[in-house]
Motif scaffolding. Structure first.
Motif: not given
Length: 172
Positions: A43-46, A34-40, A91-92, A107-112
């Protein structure tokens, strides 16, 4: 007989300890995925999405758009991160993991998610979205010792509606 019972107890305890260690390692690996998705996103790059999602993945976004494979999911995320979501911070806040099998987890993933302006990122006076929490239900599968996202759906958390959640008032 006592020796046999002792050996069985030791083996049973060892197995439970190994399962707990594997579960902890799997939880850490899922959070890393999930962090890798957040990093993408950050970065603005998937372009690296193939490294953490399955080729046959699905994604349903917050407004009900349903993308049916990695090519569509990647294209759509890249399009939005390059326009309405450009520079928007996600923000996770928390991740809760539920294992269905040894190779399947939810995974239940809560972000702001910060404020953004659809459809093109331009503030037109009445098109502000975001600046609220978002919860995603993410299905992950373990393939070749790697946890990958295979399906996800995300929804905005509407604070005004949350106060009316009937579960808050049920007898427990």
């Amino acid at each position: 007989m006592k020796k046999l019972l002792f050996i069985l107890l030791v083996l049973g305890g060892t197995t439970a300890t190994i399962k707990a260690q594997n579960r902890s390692a799997d939880e850490a690996a899922i959070k890393q995925t999930l962090g890798r998705f957040g990093n993408s996103w950050a970065k603005g790059d998937f372009s690296d999405m193939k490294e953490y999602m399955t080729p046959d993945c699905h994604w349903i976004n917050v407004v009900g758009m349903h993308w049916h494979n990695l090519k569509e999911v990647q294209f759509a995320h890249q399009a939005f991160i390059g326009s309405a979501l450009k520079g928007v911070e996600a923000k996770e806040l928390s991740i809760t993991i539920r294992f269905i099998t040894k190779e399947v987890a939810i995974a239940y993933w809560l972000t702001h998610v910060g404020a953004f302006y659809p459809p093109d990122g331009v503030n037109r006076g009445g098109n502000k979205q975001g600046d609220k929490d978002n919860i995603a239900t993410v299905v992950l599968v373990k393939q070749k010792d790697q946890w990958l996202i295979t399906s996800a759906q995300n929804s905005d958390v509407i604070a005004q509606a949350a106060a009316s959640d009937p579960v808050l008032h049920m007898n427990k």
